[in-house]
Design an enzyme around this catalytic site. Structure first.
Site, PDB file in Angstrom:
ATOM      1  N   GLU A   1      39.682  37.132  32.818  1.00  0.00           N
ATOM      2  CA  GLU A   1      38.887  37.460  34.277  1.00  0.00           C
ATOM      3  C   GLU A   1      38.719  38.638  33.641  1.00  0.00           C
ATOM      4  O   GLU A   1      38.214  39.782  34.033  1.00  0.00           O
ATOM      5  CB  GLU A   1      39.010  36.491  35.436  1.00  0.00           C
ATOM      6  CG  GLU A   1      39.229  35.220  34.798  1.00  0.00           C
ATOM      7  CD  GLU A   1      37.966  34.975  35.855  1.00  0.00           C
ATOM      8  OE1 GLU A   1      37.573  35.497  36.696  1.00  0.00           O
ATOM      9  OE2 GLU A   1      37.764  32.958  35.964  1.00  0.00           O
TER      10      GLU A   1
ATOM     11  N   HIS B   1      41.942  37.387  42.413  1.00  0.00           N
ATOM     12  CA  HIS B   1      42.565  38.054  40.883  1.00  0.00           C
ATOM     13  C   HIS B   1      42.981  38.998  41.121  1.00  0.00           C
ATOM     14  O   HIS B   1      43.210  39.361  42.495  1.00  0.00           O
ATOM     15  CB  HIS B   1      41.227  38.962  40.526  1.00  0.00           C
ATOM     16  CG  HIS B   1      39.768  38.360  40.291  1.00  0.00           C
ATOM     17  ND1 HIS B   1      38.267  38.237  40.160  1.00  0.00           N
ATOM     18  CD2 HIS B   1      40.224  37.267  38.894  1.00  0.00           C
ATOM     19  CE1 HIS B   1      37.595  37.562  39.785  1.00  0.00           C
ATOM     20  NE2 HIS B   1      38.338  37.257  38.668  1.00  0.00           N
TER      21      HIS B   1
ATOM     22  N   CYS C   1      36.463  45.923  41.879  1.00  0.00           N
ATOM     23  CA  CYS C   1      35.349  44.605  41.281  1.00  0.00           C
ATOM     24  C   CYS C   1      34.717  44.986  40.683  1.00  0.00           C
ATOM     25  O   CYS C   1      33.995  44.584  39.953  1.00  0.00           O
ATOM     26  CB  CYS C   1      34.784  43.708  42.725  1.00  0.00           C
ATOM     27  SG  CYS C   1      36.642  42.724  43.582  1.00  0.00           S
TER      28      CYS C   1
HETATM   29  O1  SUG Z   1      34.108  35.193  40.559  1.00  0.00           O
HETATM   30  N1  SUG Z   1      31.945  36.079  43.485  1.00  0.00           N
HETATM   31  C1  SUG Z   1      33.009  37.005  42.091  1.00  0.00           C
HETATM   32  C2  SUG Z   1      33.705  38.035  43.103  1.00  0.00           C
HETATM   33  C3  SUG Z   1      34.789  38.979  41.539  1.00  0.00           C
HETATM   34  C4  SUG Z   1      35.485  39.829  42.396  1.00  0.00           C
HETATM   35  N2  SUG Z   1      36.332  40.919  41.201  1.00  0.00           N
HETATM   36  C5  SUG Z   1      36.987  41.385  41.340  1.00  0.00           C
HETATM   37  N3  SUG Z   1      38.236  40.910  42.301  1.00  0.00           N
HETATM   38  N4  SUG Z   1      37.459  42.297  40.277  1.00  0.00           N
HETATM   39  C6  SUG Z   1      33.729  36.264  42.162  1.00  0.00           C
HETATM   40  O2  SUG Z   1      34.691  35.041  42.805  1.00  0.00           O
HETATM   41  C7  SUG Z   1      30.655  35.291  44.382  1.00  0.00           C
HETATM   42  C8  SUG Z   1      29.517  33.831  43.614  1.00  0.00           C
HETATM   43  C9  SUG Z   1      28.938  32.987  44.862  1.00  0.00           C
HETATM   44  O3  SUG Z   1      29.453  32.658  45.677  1.00  0.00           O
HETATM   45  O4  SUG Z   1      27.932  32.988  45.393  1.00  0.00           O
HETATM   46  C10 SUG Z   1      31.568  35.587  43.619  1.00  0.00           C
HETATM   47  O5  SUG Z   1      31.137  34.910  41.740  1.00  0.00           O
END
Ligand code: SUG
Length: 416
Positions: free
Chosen positions: A162, A230, A347
């Protein structure tokens, strides 16, 4: 050659919506089915970039990936009416969270003294696994200078990777050799552990890192179970400072001891659960902050408004500032639209240490370029999207045209 940290933020795409696609991401689950505001989301993200630019920091951006991803649906023998979850995946604007675009090892850390980048395969979630081919195309444009950058293929499945969200770097200064920390999760808990240990080890090998300057750290299972999908939801590092929640790592004492042994000058700032509980940390995203070195040399923490306005959490930054700790400023930003899908200030950015002169200048932000981006967003991004109406012909047309207009305005037609 002047190496500096450049933060590349993802411009929030015109298809930004709340479909609840990410198991283990509590904010995404809480907002599933609600109407999103893509235009406001993208303007909030741009305002954060302008905020950091005004602090005197180098700022870059990634453009949104093509959505809806009709190739993704076709590869599954599906079309927009087959299954609402697949449709939502094809529409996801999740590439905005560029901390998951790639892992970056700056040149001073690598054997060939080039900056190495590996796009994340993101295999744990279907809506994210579709990102890397288009991300890799964009990386290849931005970091085309092969004298200074080495681009790798993603780690093969099934080792989930990731990207930078599970990677931290400690160093005396950005341009000096550093200690790279790779944080992985162990599967078997309530929620998926998205970063596989073998993926982290592969990236470290491929980047040519010195094994003596790398640590592999297990994330605590209680953090993942509490919603830290994460590591960057519970820890962040910048130069000499590591800022982490007490429950971030599986073996905190051994972890801190190993870090101190490898880098005696490190300053480890731990927030105890008695000051901010894991639940409060994850709800407020206090740690999903940008820890930045300002031009004058002091460190600032760019936090989401949710952390600043939460009385239970606010006590910690107030006390730290009063104690004259290593973080000297706390700067709140409004990225609520992204936060509602589990993406805070950290993020939304990928950190790259490089000489800006070696990067494709079309991806570097200036006030003028920010004005251009803002005009396109204001005129073309949908005001609201109801996740139930994703497949409509008019919305599809608007979202495709909005991205095309942005690419055109930025002279990036080759990504069309
Ligand atoms: O992968 N949300 C992302 C958020 C990513 C955050 N990134 C870090 N922490 N670096 C994920 O969970 C939500 C999509 C939705 O529910 O439509 C989403 O993908």
């Amino acid at each position: 050659m002047s190496l500096q940290e450049i933060n590349f933020d993802g411009i929030v795409g015109p298809s930004h919506n709340y479909a609840g696609l990410s198991l283990g991401n509590l904010a995404s689950a809480r907002h599933a089915g609600l109407a999103s505001q893509p235009r406001a989301a993208a303007l909030q993200g741009l305002a954060k970039m302008r905020h950091n630019l005004a602090l005197g920091l180098a700022q870059g951006f990634f453009v949104p990936l093509p959505r809806p991803n009709l190739q993704f649906l076709a590869a599954l023998g599906a079309h927009t009416a087959t299954d609402p979850r697949l449709t939502a995946a094809a529409w996801s604007a999740s590439s905005m969270w560029t901390a998951n675009a790639a892992t970056v090892s700056p040149a001073p850390d690598t054997a060939d003294q080039r900056c190495h980048l590996t796009p994340a395969n993101l295999v744990t979630m279907p809506h994210r696994a579709q990102e890397w081919p288009d991300t890799a195309r964009q990386l290849a444009l931005i970091f085309a200078d092969s004298a200074h950058f080495a681009l790798h293929a993603p780690v093969p499945p099934s080792f989930g990777d990731e990207g930078a969200a599970n990677h931290m770097r400690l160093c005396p200064a950005h341009g000096a050799p550093g200690l790279e920390l790779f944080v992985y999760g162990r599967s078997g808990g309530t929620f998926p552990a998205r970063q596989h240990e073998q993926a982290s080890r592969a990236v470290a090998r491929l980047h040519g890192l010195d094994p003596a300057r790398v640590l592999f750290i297990e994330q605590s299972t209680e953090a993942i179970a509490a919603g830290a999908f994460h590591n960057d939801v519970v820890a962040v590092a910048n130069e000499r400072v590591l800022f982490a929640h007490e429950q971030a790592f599986a073996e905190p004492d051994a972890t801190y001891a190993a870090i101190r042994a490898a880098m005696p000058e490190v300053e480890i700032v731990i927030v105890p659960a008695s000051a901010v509980s894991l639940e409060q940390a994850i709800r407020s995203y206090l740690f999903n902050a940008q820890l930045l070195t300002l031009p004058a040399g002091e460190q600032a923490l760019v936090v989401p408004l949710e952390a600043w306005e939460n009385p239970a959490v606010r006590g910690w930054p107030d006390a730290h500032l009063a104690s004259n700790g290593p973080i000297r400023r706390v700067l709140p930003v409004d990225v609520r639209q992204s936060m509602a899908n589990g993406g805070g200030p950290a993020c939304l950015r990928l950190r790259v240490v490089a000489d800006p002169a070696t990067v494709d200048p079309r991806f570097l932000l200036s006030e003028r370029r920010a004005d251009t981006i803002e005009r396109v967003i204001a005129a073309h991004w949908p005001e609201a999207i109801d996740p139930g109406g994703l497949a409509s012909a008019s919305l599809t047309e608007q979202v495709i045209a909005a991205r095309a207009t942005l690419l055109d305005a930025l002279d990036l037609g080759e990504l069309g």
